[in-house]
Design an enzyme around this catalytic site. Structure first.
Site, short mmCIF file in Angstrom:
data_model
loop_
_atom_site.label_atom_id
_atom_site.label_comp_id
_atom_site.label_asym_id
_atom_site.label_seq_id
_atom_site.Cartn_x
_atom_site.Cartn_y
_atom_site.Cartn_z
N TYR A 15 0.82 -1.22 0.00
CA TYR A 15 0.00 0.00 0.00
C TYR A 15 0.85 1.26 0.00
O TYR A 15 0.52 2.24 -0.68
CB TYR A 15 -0.96 -0.02 1.19
N ARG A 35 12.31 0.67 5.91
CA ARG A 35 13.16 0.53 7.13
C ARG A 35 14.56 0.05 6.80
O ARG A 35 15.53 0.45 7.43
CB ARG A 35 12.52 -0.51 8.07
N LYS A 190 -14.14 -3.70 8.94
CA LYS A 190 -14.43 -4.41 7.67
C LYS A 190 -13.48 -5.58 7.45
O LYS A 190 -13.83 -6.57 6.82
CB LYS A 190 -14.46 -3.44 6.50
N SER A 253 -8.99 -9.34 -2.03
CA SER A 253 -8.87 -9.01 -0.61
C SER A 253 -8.15 -10.13 0.13
O SER A 253 -8.56 -11.29 0.08
CB SER A 253 -10.25 -8.79 0.02
N LEU A 273 -0.47 -10.02 4.49
CA LEU A 273 -1.04 -9.38 5.67
C LEU A 273 -2.57 -9.42 5.63
O LEU A 273 -3.17 -8.86 4.72
CB LEU A 273 -0.56 -7.93 5.72
N GLU A 275 -5.10 -8.02 8.06
CA GLU A 275 -5.21 -7.22 9.29
C GLU A 275 -6.32 -7.72 10.22
O GLU A 275 -6.24 -7.57 11.44
CB GLU A 275 -5.46 -5.74 8.95
N1 LIG Z 1 -2.57 -3.67 0.35
C1 LIG Z 1 -3.74 -3.02 0.17
O1 LIG Z 1 -4.45 -3.23 -0.83
C2 LIG Z 1 -4.20 -2.02 1.17
C3 LIG Z 1 -3.66 -1.97 2.44
N2 LIG Z 1 -4.13 -1.07 3.35
C4 LIG Z 1 -3.59 -1.03 4.69
O2 LIG Z 1 -2.24 -0.61 4.64
C5 LIG Z 1 -1.53 -1.18 5.76
C6 LIG Z 1 -0.26 -1.81 5.21
O3 LIG Z 1 -0.65 -2.86 4.35
P1 LIG Z 1 0.27 -3.39 3.16
O4 LIG Z 1 1.12 -2.33 2.58
O5 LIG Z 1 -0.62 -4.11 2.24
O6 LIG Z 1 1.20 -4.43 3.93
P2 LIG Z 1 2.59 -5.02 3.46
O7 LIG Z 1 2.82 -6.23 4.27
O8 LIG Z 1 2.63 -5.13 1.97
O9 LIG Z 1 3.66 -3.89 3.84
C7 LIG Z 1 3.85 -3.40 5.14
C8 LIG Z 1 5.19 -2.69 5.12
O10 LIG Z 1 5.36 -1.96 6.32
C9 LIG Z 1 6.73 -2.04 6.67
N3 LIG Z 1 6.91 -1.73 8.08
C10 LIG Z 1 6.50 -2.43 9.17
N4 LIG Z 1 6.85 -1.79 10.29
C11 LIG Z 1 7.48 -0.64 9.92
C12 LIG Z 1 8.07 0.43 10.61
N5 LIG Z 1 8.09 0.45 11.94
N6 LIG Z 1 8.62 1.43 9.91
C13 LIG Z 1 8.62 1.41 8.56
N7 LIG Z 1 8.08 0.42 7.84
C14 LIG Z 1 7.51 -0.60 8.52
C15 LIG Z 1 7.12 -3.46 6.32
O11 LIG Z 1 8.52 -3.59 6.20
C16 LIG Z 1 6.39 -3.64 5.00
O12 LIG Z 1 7.20 -3.23 3.91
C17 LIG Z 1 -2.49 -2.19 6.42
O13 LIG Z 1 -3.04 -1.64 7.58
C18 LIG Z 1 -3.57 -2.40 5.36
O14 LIG Z 1 -4.83 -2.71 5.91
C19 LIG Z 1 -5.11 -0.18 3.04
C20 LIG Z 1 -5.68 -0.18 1.80
C21 LIG Z 1 -5.28 -1.11 0.77
O1 LIG Z 2 -8.27 -2.52 2.51
C1 LIG Z 2 -8.22 -3.00 1.41
C2 LIG Z 2 -9.02 -2.53 0.26
O2 LIG Z 2 -9.66 -1.33 0.55
C3 LIG Z 2 -7.35 -4.17 1.16
O3 LIG Z 2 -8.03 -5.27 1.64
P1 LIG Z 2 -7.22 -6.53 2.18
O4 LIG Z 2 -6.29 -6.02 3.25
O5 LIG Z 2 -8.25 -7.48 2.67
O6 LIG Z 2 -6.45 -7.08 1.00
#
Ligand SMILES: NC(=O)C1=CN([C@@H]2O[C@H](COP(=O)(O)OP(=O)(O)OC[C@H]3O[C@@H](n4cnc5c(N)ncnc54)[C@H](O)[C@@H]3O)[C@@H](O)[C@H]2O)C=CC1
Ligand SMILES: O=C(CO)COP(=O)(O)O
Length: 326
Positions: A15, A35, A190, A253, A273, A275
């Site tokens: 994200y 990081r 959600k 998702s 991930l 969540e």
């Molecule tokens: N992937 C998606 O489609 C979406 C994700 N999100 C939300 O975004 C958040 C992150 O999700 P993703 O990016 O998908 O996860 P991800 O697992 O792809 O990436 C998370 C990243 O955060 C980094 N990280 C962890 N702790 C850290 C710290 N202390 N400092 C700096 N970097 C750190 C990790 O190294 C990793 O690169 C979640 O809460 C998720 O619900 C929201 C909307 C869409």
């Molecule tokens: O928050 C999201 C879309 O809005 C991403 O959903 P998931 O974390 O379930 O993949």
């Protein structure tokens, strides 16, 4: 209008990388903070992030492991997992200018403390202006420039609107609101409900059951939201109902896919991930503290903790006393 020229995205996962793409599209100077120096160098050189396969990152995105440099940006987007947001904000705190907007982009509630993401920011960076961005947008869709819309909330409406102007583009449409709590509750709940929806699909309970589960899921999300002071229109908006619909219906998702695996009796893919797994226990603790009934979320938490089998949880939900619809 405040002029925000530069954006730093903290957290170089799926994200965070997608948000960096969106911010470049909006015309901002963008830095993506990872990081690990090794990870930053790899993404900077290859313009690829293994967490976001198939996407080429715009050359305008600078990738760094230097938190001091990242902290110079006009807007900070925190895109780590929810349970890591405190750690990321704490690392950033000493280097930030006072009154910098710090926008939580994670969906969850902190375990142990029951803190929402903007509360974690307010505690760890007292001089910052906390905000939250949430809504139905998969990282892959956002990064590719497919049309998406989200909600961006800050207590100060003018600031929320200025942030929208700075981040929005023709394909990424944030809507502003001052209902911070409403936006954070929708995104957190959600994910738990999407696991339940996935279980319904994995157990092959049918399309009617999925529609019923999603609707009753929204009912409990809205109940908790109202109890916590959220506005109904926010709960029924992009960050609430909108994201619930997306996550309870799309194989993209990770929470839905996690639930499908559980429903099939398979081991979920823990490399991705989901969540909702982390939010479920804290969500039901929060609901209990507010005397809010959340039967679907309770069932998910009980399944995840091994307290009930999936079949017993389904039977428990289906044999609850009949009641008025609300
Ligand atoms: N992937 C998606 O489609 C979406 C994700 N999100 C939300 O975004 C958040 C992150 O999700 P993703 O990016 O998908 O996860 P991800 O697992 O792809 O990436 C998370 C990243 O955060 C980094 N990280 C962890 N702790 C850290 C710290 N202390 N400092 C700096 N970097 C750190 C990790 O190294 C990793 O690169 C979640 O809460 C998720 O619900 C929201 C909307 C869409
Ligand atoms: O928050 C999201 C879309 O809005 C991403 O959903 P998931 O974390 O379930 O993949």
């Amino acid at each position: 209008m405040a002029s925000f020229n530069s954006v730093a995205v903290i957290g170089a996962g799926a994200y965070g990388s997608a948000l960096a793409c969106a911010a470049v599209r909006a015309g901002r100077d963008v830095v993506l903070y990872a990081r690990s120096a090794e990870n930053a160098a790899q993404i900077q050189t290859t313009r690829r992030n293994p967490k976001l396969p198939g996407v080429s990152l715009d050359v305008g995105i600078g990738v760094t492991a230097d938190i001091v440099a990242a902290a110079q940006a006009d807007i900070i987007l925190l895109a780590t997992p929810a349970q890591n947001l405190r750690e990321a904000a704490t690392t950033l705190a000493p280097h930030l200018e006072p009154a910098t907007p710090v926008v939580a982009c994670a969906k969850g509630i902190e375990r142990g403390t029951h803190r929402f993401m903007t509360e974690v920011i307010a505690e760890t960076i007292p001089g910052a202006i906390p905000a939250i961005l949430s809504g139905p947008n998969f990282a892959d869709d956002l990064a590719r420039g497919l049309p998406t819309a989200v909600t961006l909330a800050a207590r100060d409406e003018r600031l929320a609107s200025d942030l929208v102007q700075a981040l929005g583009s023709a394909t990424f449409r944030p809507y502003h609101t001052t209902d911070v709590r409403g936006v954070e509750i929708g995104g957190a709940a959600k994910n738990v409900l999407a696991i339940a929806a996935g279980i319904v699909v994995g157990r092959q309970l049918g399309a009617s059951a999925l529609a019923a589960l999603t609707t009753r899921g929204f009912s409990e999300l809205a109940r908790l939201g109202r109890a916590c002071g959220a506005r109904s229109e926010t709960l029924a908006g992009l960050s609430g109902l909108g994201d619930l619909i997306l996550s309870c219906s799309s194989l993209q998702s990770r929470n839905f896919a996690f639930g499908i695996a559980l429903g099939r009796g398979e081991a979920p893919n823990r490399d991705k991930l989901a969540e909702g797994e982390f939010t479920a226990p804290v969500l039901i603790e929060l609901a209990a503290s507010q005397n809010v009934d959340m039967p679907v979320s309770n069932a998910v938490a009980a399944i995840l903790s091994g307290k009930v089998t999936i079949d017993a949880a389904i039977e428990g939900l289906l044999t609850r006393p009949f009641k008025a619809e609300e």
